[in-house]
Structures are given as structure tokens and as C-alpha cells.
Scaffold this motif. Structure first.
Motif, PDB file in Angstrom:
ATOM      1  N   ASP A  92      -5.989   5.727   6.833  1.00 25.86           N
ATOM      2  CA  ASP A  92      -6.416   4.858   5.737  1.00 25.86           C
ATOM      3  C   ASP A  92      -5.477   3.669   5.687  1.00 25.86           C
ATOM      4  OD1 ASP A  92      -8.566   6.571   4.437  1.00 25.86           O
ATOM      5  OD2 ASP A  92      -6.869   7.963   4.612  1.00 25.86           O
ATOM      6  N   ILE A  93      -4.220   3.938   6.010  1.00 22.48           N
ATOM      7  CA  ILE A  93      -3.249   2.860   6.213  1.00 22.48           C
ATOM      8  C   ILE A  93      -2.720   3.036   7.639  1.00 22.48           C
ATOM      9  CG2 ILE A  93      -1.046   1.878   5.472  1.00 22.48           C
ATOM     10  CD1 ILE A  93      -1.561   3.154   2.723  1.00 22.48           C
ATOM     11  N   ASN A  94      -2.708   1.954   8.393  1.00 20.96           N
ATOM     12  CA  ASN A  94      -2.235   2.028   9.775  1.00 20.96           C
ATOM     13  C   ASN A  94      -1.085   1.048   9.984  1.00 20.96           C
ATOM     14  OD1 ASN A  94      -4.507   3.765  10.985  1.00 20.96           O
ATOM     15  ND2 ASN A  94      -5.621   2.109   9.957  1.00 20.96           N
ATOM     16  N   ILE A  95       0.101   1.583  10.285  1.00 17.46           N
ATOM     17  CA  ILE A  95       1.226   0.705  10.605  1.00 17.46           C
ATOM     18  C   ILE A  95       1.529   0.929  12.083  1.00 17.46           C
ATOM     19  CG2 ILE A  95       3.574   0.002   9.992  1.00 17.46           C
ATOM     20  CD1 ILE A  95       3.181   1.319   7.291  1.00 17.46           C
ATOM     21  N   ILE A  96       0.945   0.057  12.896  1.00 17.92           N
ATOM     22  CA  ILE A  96       1.033   0.226  14.350  1.00 17.92           C
ATOM     23  C   ILE A  96       1.781  -0.973  14.915  1.00 17.92           C
ATOM     24  CG2 ILE A  96      -0.292   0.637  16.484  1.00 17.92           C
ATOM     25  CD1 ILE A  96      -0.846   2.670  14.189  1.00 17.92           C
ATOM     26  N   ASP A  97       2.812  -0.689  15.681  1.00 17.61           N
ATOM     27  CA  ASP A  97       3.547  -1.772  16.338  1.00 17.61           C
ATOM     28  C   ASP A  97       3.820  -1.351  17.779  1.00 17.61           C
ATOM     29  OD1 ASP A  97       5.225  -3.684  17.309  1.00 17.61           O
ATOM     30  OD2 ASP A  97       6.756  -3.478  15.749  1.00 17.61           O
ATOM     31  N   ASP A 107       0.847  -1.207   0.000  1.00 21.15           N
ATOM     32  CA  ASP A 107       0.000   0.000   0.000  1.00 21.15           C
ATOM     33  C   ASP A 107       0.878   1.251   0.000  1.00 21.15           C
ATOM     34  OD1 ASP A 107      -2.189  -1.687   0.198  1.00 21.15           O
ATOM     35  OD2 ASP A 107      -2.158  -1.630   2.403  1.00 21.15           O
ATOM     36  N   ILE A 108       1.909   1.223   0.827  1.00 20.92           N
ATOM     37  CA  ILE A 108       2.795   2.382   0.909  1.00 20.92           C
ATOM     38  C   ILE A 108       3.523   2.567  -0.424  1.00 20.92           C
ATOM     39  CG2 ILE A 108       4.839   3.342   2.061  1.00 20.92           C
ATOM     40  CD1 ILE A 108       2.624   3.305   4.003  1.00 20.92           C
ATOM     41  N   VAL A 161      -1.669  13.395   0.477  1.00 17.80           N
ATOM     42  CA  VAL A 161      -1.314  12.301   1.392  1.00 17.80           C
ATOM     43  C   VAL A 161      -0.633  12.848   2.644  1.00 17.80           C
ATOM     44  CG1 VAL A 161       0.040  10.195   1.716  1.00 17.80           C
ATOM     45  CG2 VAL A 161      -1.089  10.628  -0.493  1.00 17.80           C
ATOM     46  N   LEU A 162      -1.127  12.419   3.795  1.00 16.44           N
ATOM     47  CA  LEU A 162      -0.541  12.843   5.063  1.00 16.44           C
ATOM     48  C   LEU A 162       0.106  11.653   5.781  1.00 16.44           C
ATOM     49  CD1 LEU A 162      -2.829  15.042   4.551  1.00 16.44           C
ATOM     50  CD2 LEU A 162      -2.862  15.309   7.028  1.00 16.44           C
ATOM     51  N   PHE A 163       1.357  11.797   6.156  1.00 13.77           N
ATOM     52  CA  PHE A 163       1.964  10.852   7.090  1.00 13.77           C
ATOM     53  C   PHE A 163       1.790  11.424   8.496  1.00 13.77           C
ATOM     54  CE2 PHE A 163       4.225   9.253   3.366  1.00 13.77           C
ATOM     55  CZ  PHE A 163       4.347   7.901   3.643  1.00 13.77           C
ATOM     56  N   VAL A 164       1.065  10.715   9.345  1.00 14.39           N
ATOM     57  CA  VAL A 164       0.878  11.162  10.727  1.00 14.39           C
ATOM     58  C   VAL A 164       1.674  10.209  11.615  1.00 14.39           C
ATOM     59  CG1 VAL A 164      -0.778  11.659  12.549  1.00 14.39           C
ATOM     60  CG2 VAL A 164      -1.407  12.033  10.151  1.00 14.39           C
TER      61      VAL A 164
END
Lengths: 319, 319
Positions: free
Chosen positions: A119-124, A7-8, A81-84
């Protein structure tokens, strides 16, 4: 493996301009993460706007791009596109809510409380810092980690692990640090920037706060205070007070450390820190405050002496 | 590869009892190294005597075996094999010279100045700590690194790298830390023992020292002092003064930090620290002292005020 990798990749391929943001009152992880992603996008010939809604503390200005972070005023154009980064939820970003609508939001974070607002979540939540997730993402995407990016990620990890001392200092934190040092990062230079740029005002207010330090009879809690007069006499500002509460908490045998800071004649800011078992969030909540188990705070109306008595009575109940 | 591996193996096979020693005024690397080797030998069913010629500071007592280290009096029996750890030369071990004669000495160290005094010398000046060399040696010898040994080695590396902040924090330091954490070491527990057991007396003397802190007009050097009265008022002891000089050195813009400590009415101990370019050993040598480029000291006869004036005149010449 980061499952959102494709996705990224797709977003990077089809988008020309990006907004990269993190939370206000930024720490090393917030700033390092924004600068790492910002520089990587720059290297990919993208147009990038960096935004953090509060001033960048002086000690982080050694990082590439820190002078490009917009910290006030309005942003006239919001890219698609926002990177938060490093934000548990969107309310931590000091931008009007409408700025986020109809945008693609990439949410990269390591906080347990993350609300998956992207919209895309990369959570660790096992990552020691958002910087760690960004490092792993860049590796997967074959994005080159140049010295600027390495420095930013190292700073994120260094500061969020408390110089590799906190319980989030995992094997991965160290393996990544090893790789970053191999690629040219100088730990001693970064540490000097982060930890060794003390101000005289900061040392003078520390001196006064330690002079007023008291430990309870039981030895289980300790406290000190900072008055308006002490601030005026020393010329210390808010950022000079950072870390003073830790001296109180770090006394041998002490479980709770408390710092009372006079905001005005009738308002006192109270900070709580605990070491091993007291949930100081509960304490803060009793006074309409909040925070975490080991670090919390509240604002209490009243004269300094009265507030100290009131709070200590509550703290005493734990022992 | 450690080329002395076979020699060590042979010694371990044919010897039953060992003496493991390190230098006086021991730091975390000295103590951690002695305890790591001591526990490994114990695990191999050897008889082991541990010796360090000065008291073990409280903060290191959490490590397994710290209570077994002999720190005073005579040792009646000296085993045939001595492990001498973290010592540039034998004069750093507080044992009579004759104790070393007719013994097999294994010299393990990371100091550039090491004089290769051993029958076997395992010297690696690129190792961040002697603990790092011991870790690698144990790996080569297939000696099990149990949690006690891992904790001791981690402590050696943590303290000698200044919590991974100094320039000796290499990729290897971090790779070993990663392995040790994997094997069960808890960084937050060790850091709390080492860095967060402050004494009230230590905080009170810090408060007073910071109150007296002065920065030169040029901003390039700063100093403070500790009088006999300040010590008496606070009840602080020598070990409480550790680290105070770093507050002076760490002021933004300062190159040299100086701490004057009144030993008696007519003797002052002077400590020098520098950050980037001043060779403070040269400064100390001018007053018959010694040390390193970035850390040195001397004793000067005279009244506190006079000594301060004398030293600052010399320091001023650098700027």
C-alpha cells in the motif's frame, strides 16, 4: 527526501501493533532490516511481531532481537500493518497469502525486480541494502538510531556490499557506515561475528572441495563437486557450504565457477558464478534453473559424473 | 589541519627531484602510499624515483606506476628530498644508511612506534593507513587527487583496514572512501584485483593445510602445518601461503591459531595469531621470535613433530 515519509508517519501515529517480515533463507540485510525496524517500533512502545520463515543462521544471533524472530509455526494474530522488508514480491515471505488480505502493507526494498505490492512502497534500487533505505527513513522521521538499530543497519550494509567490496558500495554506503561507527558501532566486533566463526566441519568440507577442484584447459572456467560421502565424512551441513563456490570463481583468469553438489544418487544441484561477462542465468535456464547474471543455479537429474559432463559441454561453448 | 603543511609546501616549491620509499615486504598501504605520492609529484612536473626493497606482489600491479618502482639493485642518484612512507623507522627501508645522510627526509606514517626520524614528521597514529594521512595532506595542499592517486589511496585504506573490518575502520576511513568512490574509484574492480586472483597452487596448498587442521581438546587453540612435501606436491610458493593462518584463528571458539611451516628438515617457522586476549608476542619471544600482540612468529630448530609438541605444550599453559 523520502516522499512516503508522511504516510509512514500517519501509520505510526494511528497503529499500535505491527508485523515485520522478510524473506526466507534470510541474509544479513533481511535480518538486519527486520531487527532495525523491530527495535525502532519497540522504542516507540508498539507491539511488534517479527517473522522470517527460515532459521536465523548462528552468525546473526549477536544482534539484539534475533531471538525474538518467529521462524516456524503459525502466527495466531496478524496485526493490521505489515512491514515487508527486502522482498521483491510477497511470494518471498513464508506466510499464507490470506494473511496479507485486509492488511496495510509497507513495502521497503532495493531490488530492481520489486513488484510494488505494498500500500506504501519505498523502493530505492540504488540503495546498497534495504538497511540503507531504513537508515534514511529513520533520519527523516527523526527516529532515534540507538546502538542496537545502528548495529543491525551496519550489518545489513556490511553483508549486502560484501564488506564494501561489491559494485553497490556507493559513497552513501560509506557515509552511513561512518555515521553508524560514530554512534558506537564496532566494525571489528561485527566482522568477527559475521566472517570469523568458522566451523571445523566447514573447513574440512572446504578442504575436500578444493582437493577436487579442476580448471579447464582454456583456463576460463573451473569446477568442483561435493558428494554425499564427503558430507558424511566431514559432518558438514548445508550452511557450511556457503561461499565454497566463490573460491572456484575467484581463480585468476577464470570467468565461470561451477559447484556440483550431489543431493541424492540421482539428483545434482549445480551452482554457477561468473565474474565479468557471462550471463550464467542463461546457462541455468537451459537446465530449467534460474537466478541472476552473475549467480544462478539448477537441479539436474542424473549421476554426478554424467551431470558434470553434460554441464561442462554447455559451458565450453562460451569460450 | 596538518601543521607541517607549510614546510611541505616550501619543499615542493624549491625541489625538483624526489625519492619516494617505503618498507620491504610491502603491503597495500606501503605500495599505495608510494604510488599516490609518486603520481602527485609527477603531476607537479617533478623528477621522481620510487623505491621499495622487495618485489611488488602481483595483485598490486593494477595500480598506475607499480612498474616504475625500483625493487632491486643500487640507486645511482639519490635526490635531495626523500619521502619515507609507512615506516616506523629507517631500518625498514632497504637502502644503505649513508643514502640518508645530508638529505631532507619527510616521514609520513601512522605507526605508534614511529621514531620521528625525519626532518619533517607527519605522524598520525589514529589514521587507519598512511594513505589516509596522504589524502588529508593532499587536500590541505590543494593537490589534485586524480583517478590514479584515488585508486592508490583507496587501495591503501582498503588493505590496511582489512576491507573495513578491523578496529582501525573509523568514520574518517569511510568518509575518505566515500570521496574516492565519488571521484571515480570502482570498489568492485579494486577488490577483485586484491582479493580475487587466487592461484590454483594456493587453493591446493590451502586444501592440504585444512586437511591437517586440528583443534585442541579444550577448543581454545587450533593448529595446522605445511611440510616441504606439501609445497612440492602443489607447487605453491611463499605468497600462496598468505592468509592460511587466518582460517585456523577464525574457528569458532578458538583464541590462538598456529601455523607450522617446515623450512628445512631441521627448521620450522611458526606463526601465531590470537583473537581477543592472548599476547602471542610473549609466546613468540619464548622461542626467540617477536611480533605484535595478535600476530607473531619465530623460527625453531628441530623436526616438525618435535617442534609442534614443544610449542603446543607452551600454548596449553594459557588455558
Amino acid at each position: 527526501m523520502i516522499k512516503e515519509k508522511n504516510d509512514i508517519e500517519e501509520i505510526l501515529n494511528k497503529t499500535k501493533s505491527f508485523l515485520v517480515v522478510s524473506h526466507d533463507m534470510p541474509d544479513g540485510d533481511a535480518i538486519g532490516s527486520v531487527l532495525a525496524v523491530g527495535k525502532a517500533l519497540e522504542n516507540l512502545n508498539k507491539d511488534v511481531i517479527l517473522f522470517i520463515g527460515d532459521e536465523i543462521p548462528d552468525k546473526y544471533h549477536f544482534m539484539y532481537g534475533s531471538d525474538k524472530i518467529i521462524t516456524d509455526g503459525e502466527i495466531s494474530y496478524i496485526p493490521p500493518v505489515l512491514f515487508v522488508l527486502d522482498c521483491g514480491d510477497l511470494s518471498r515471505v513464508k506466510l499464507k497469502k490470506e494473511f496479507f488480505s485486509k492488511k496495510t502493507i509497507v513495502n521497503i526494498d532495493h531490488h530492481l525486480s520489486n513488484s510494488y505490492f505494498g500500500d506504501i512502497n519505498i523502493i530505492d534500487i540504488n540503495a546498497c541494502a534495504t538497511g540503507e533505505i531504513i537508515f534514511k527513513l529513520f533520519k527523516e522521521l527523526n527516529i532515534e538510531i540507538d546502538l542496537d538499530i545502528a548495529t543491525a543497519i551496519y550489518t545489513a550494509i556490511l553483508t549486502d556490499t560484501g564488506s564494501f567490496r561489491f559494485s553497490n558500495s556507493t559513497p552513501d554506503s560509506h557515509l552511513i557506515a561512518a555515521e553508524l561507527i560514530k554512534s558506537g558501532v564496532k566494525p571489528e566486533k561485527i566482522s568477527r561475528e559475521i566472517y570469523e566463526k568458522r566451523s571445523i566441519e566447514g573447513l574440512k568440507i572446504l578442504s575436500k572441495a578444493l582437493e577436487c577442484l579442476k580448471v579447464s584447459k582454456c583456463g576460463n572456467y573451473a569446477w568442483t563437486f561435493i558428494t554425499k560421502e564427503m558430507l558424511a565424512e566431514t559432518g558438514a551441513v548445508e550452511s557450511d557450504l556457503e561461499g565454497i563456490i566463490n573460491y572456484v570463481r575467484e581463480i585468476k583468469g577464470v570467468e565461470i565457477g561451477i559447484l556440483f553438489k550431489q543431493v541424492s544418487d540421482s539428483v545434482v544441484k549445480v551452482g554457477f558464478r561468473s565474474n565479468e561477462w557471462v550471463d550464467v542465468r542463461q546457462l541455468a535456464v537451459k537446465f530449467s534453473g534460474g537466478g541472476h547474471k552473475r549467480a544462478s543455479g539448477c537441479l539436474i537429474r542424473g549421476k554426478l559424473g554424467d551431470v558434470i559432463n553434460l554441464v561442462l559441454k554447455e559451458v565450453e561453448k562460451y569460450f
